[in-house]
Scaffold this motif. Structure first.
Motif, PDB file in Angstrom:
ATOM      1  N   ASN A 148       0.823  -1.211   0.000  1.00  0.00           N
ATOM      2  CA  ASN A 148       0.000   0.000   0.000  1.00  0.00           C
ATOM      3  C   ASN A 148       0.857   1.260   0.000  1.00  0.00           C
ATOM      4  O   ASN A 148       0.517   2.245  -0.668  1.00  0.00           O
ATOM      5  CB  ASN A 148      -0.945  -0.015   1.200  1.00  0.00           C
ATOM      6  CG  ASN A 148      -1.930  -1.167   1.133  1.00  0.00           C
ATOM      7  OD1 ASN A 148      -2.209  -1.711   0.079  1.00  0.00           O
ATOM      8  ND2 ASN A 148      -2.434  -1.562   2.277  1.00  0.00           N
ATOM      9  N   SER A 149       1.974   1.242   0.709  1.00  0.00           N
ATOM     10  CA  SER A 149       2.865   2.405   0.757  1.00  0.00           C
ATOM     11  C   SER A 149       3.482   2.703  -0.603  1.00  0.00           C
ATOM     12  O   SER A 149       3.676   3.866  -0.955  1.00  0.00           O
ATOM     13  CB  SER A 149       3.979   2.176   1.792  1.00  0.00           C
ATOM     14  OG  SER A 149       3.429   2.036   3.084  1.00  0.00           O
ATOM     15  N   ILE A 150       3.778   1.667  -1.377  1.00  0.00           N
ATOM     16  CA  ILE A 150       4.329   1.849  -2.721  1.00  0.00           C
ATOM     17  C   ILE A 150       3.237   2.213  -3.718  1.00  0.00           C
ATOM     18  O   ILE A 150       3.438   3.028  -4.624  1.00  0.00           O
ATOM     19  CB  ILE A 150       5.062   0.571  -3.182  1.00  0.00           C
ATOM     20  CG1 ILE A 150       6.260   0.271  -2.290  1.00  0.00           C
ATOM     21  CG2 ILE A 150       5.520   0.696  -4.633  1.00  0.00           C
ATOM     22  CD1 ILE A 150       6.869  -1.108  -2.520  1.00  0.00           C
ATOM     23  N   SER A 151       2.068   1.619  -3.563  1.00  0.00           N
ATOM     24  CA  SER A 151       0.981   1.790  -4.526  1.00  0.00           C
ATOM     25  C   SER A 151       0.403   3.198  -4.549  1.00  0.00           C
ATOM     26  O   SER A 151       0.041   3.704  -5.613  1.00  0.00           O
ATOM     27  CB  SER A 151      -0.144   0.797  -4.239  1.00  0.00           C
ATOM     28  OG  SER A 151       0.298  -0.519  -4.409  1.00  0.00           O
ATOM     29  N   ILE A 152       0.300   3.830  -3.395  1.00  0.00           N
ATOM     30  CA  ILE A 152      -0.348   5.145  -3.326  1.00  0.00           C
ATOM     31  C   ILE A 152       0.314   6.145  -4.266  1.00  0.00           C
ATOM     32  O   ILE A 152      -0.360   6.716  -5.129  1.00  0.00           O
ATOM     33  CB  ILE A 152      -0.411   5.655  -1.867  1.00  0.00           C
ATOM     34  CG1 ILE A 152      -1.360   4.777  -1.050  1.00  0.00           C
ATOM     35  CG2 ILE A 152      -0.851   7.120  -1.818  1.00  0.00           C
ATOM     36  CD1 ILE A 152      -1.245   4.965   0.459  1.00  0.00           C
ATOM     37  N   PRO A 153       1.634   6.380  -4.183  1.00  0.00           N
ATOM     38  CA  PRO A 153       2.229   7.337  -5.123  1.00  0.00           C
ATOM     39  C   PRO A 153       2.212   6.847  -6.572  1.00  0.00           C
ATOM     40  O   PRO A 153       2.093   7.658  -7.505  1.00  0.00           O
ATOM     41  CB  PRO A 153       3.656   7.527  -4.609  1.00  0.00           C
ATOM     42  CG  PRO A 153       3.918   6.418  -3.667  1.00  0.00           C
ATOM     43  CD  PRO A 153       2.592   5.929  -3.171  1.00  0.00           C
ATOM     44  N   LEU A 154       2.313   5.535  -6.784  1.00  0.00           N
ATOM     45  CA  LEU A 154       2.269   5.004  -8.151  1.00  0.00           C
ATOM     46  C   LEU A 154       0.925   5.319  -8.803  1.00  0.00           C
ATOM     47  O   LEU A 154       0.859   5.814  -9.924  1.00  0.00           O
ATOM     48  CB  LEU A 154       2.513   3.492  -8.145  1.00  0.00           C
ATOM     49  CG  LEU A 154       2.401   2.798  -9.508  1.00  0.00           C
ATOM     50  CD1 LEU A 154       3.479   3.284 -10.464  1.00  0.00           C
ATOM     51  CD2 LEU A 154       2.472   1.283  -9.330  1.00  0.00           C
ATOM     52  N   TYR A 155      -0.158   5.038  -8.095  1.00  0.00           N
ATOM     53  CA  TYR A 155      -1.483   5.271  -8.668  1.00  0.00           C
ATOM     54  C   TYR A 155      -1.778   6.763  -8.819  1.00  0.00           C
ATOM     55  O   TYR A 155      -2.412   7.173  -9.794  1.00  0.00           O
ATOM     56  CB  TYR A 155      -2.556   4.562  -7.851  1.00  0.00           C
ATOM     57  CG  TYR A 155      -2.367   3.055  -7.852  1.00  0.00           C
ATOM     58  CD1 TYR A 155      -1.799   2.394  -8.939  1.00  0.00           C
ATOM     59  CD2 TYR A 155      -2.742   2.292  -6.769  1.00  0.00           C
ATOM     60  CE1 TYR A 155      -1.614   1.034  -8.938  1.00  0.00           C
ATOM     61  CE2 TYR A 155      -2.559   0.913  -6.758  1.00  0.00           C
ATOM     62  CZ  TYR A 155      -1.989   0.296  -7.853  1.00  0.00           C
ATOM     63  OH  TYR A 155      -1.804  -1.068  -7.858  1.00  0.00           O
TER      64      TYR A 155
END
Length: 192
Positions: A148-155
């Motif tokens: 989730n920590s990686i996904s937030i900025p990616l999305y």
């Protein structure tokens, strides 16, 4: 305000319900998650996040496995929550990092993928977390925290603002899930 599509909205709502059910340790998480995963596969394909498409297909298969495992996977009865040995987790984390590097390299050289290495980290740590979840291992929750920590900025970088907001909520749900599963694990240990 941000733009969203009906597809992104319905995918997120379905998946949010599934994630909440997982934190509550409910086997219903699996069949609800099947719908969300199918919709997310379609959404991520249109956003050129191909590792995430692969991940959704993996989630569909493991959702079917998890559904069965949680209901009948322990000598015909429900599988209990359990804790893993540190070596078990360390080996799997190292493998997830290695696979992310390899898959990211493939995506970088052979596709028009956006952020192939970051997307691949989301893929491999999600696979690890999902496999731990299927096995009802409590260590799935810290893995989801990384995802989730990686996904937030990616999305956010792809304009999937609603999805990023939901992943922020999932980040909070990880803490709730870890709390619930720790309580369940303590109850199992007391009964043993």
């Amino acid at each position: 305000m941000f733009a969203t599509t009906p597809l992104e909205l319905v995918a997120n709502i379905s998946f949010a319900i599934s994630v909440w059910l997982a934190a509550r340790n409910s086997p219903h998480t699996w069949w609800v998650g099947l719908l969300g995963c199918g919709l997310f596969a379609w959404l991520f394909f249109s956003s050129q996040l191909y590792a995430d498409v692969t991940l959704q297909l993996f989630f569909i298969v493991t959702s079917l496995l998890g559904w069965w495992q949680w209901l009948r996977g322990h000598a015909g009865s429900a599988l209990p929550v359990r804790r893993s040995k540190p070596q078990f987790i360390a080996l799997r984390v190292a493998l997830a990092l290695l696979v992310a590097l390899a898959y990211g390299t493939l995506l970088h050289y052979f596709t028009n993928a956006y952020a192939p290495y970051i997307d691949s980290l989301v893929l491999t740590f999600s696979v690890l977390a999902q496999l731990l979840l299927v096995q009802r291992r409590i260590e799935n929750w810290p893995c989801w925290l990384v995802v989730n920590s990686i996904s937030i900025p990616l999305y956010l970088s792809r304009g999937l603002t609603l999805t990023a907001i939901f992943y922020l909520l999932y980040w909070c749900n990880v803490l709730y899930g870890l709390y619930c599963w720790r309580r369940e694990l303590q109850c199992v240990n007391v009964r043993s």
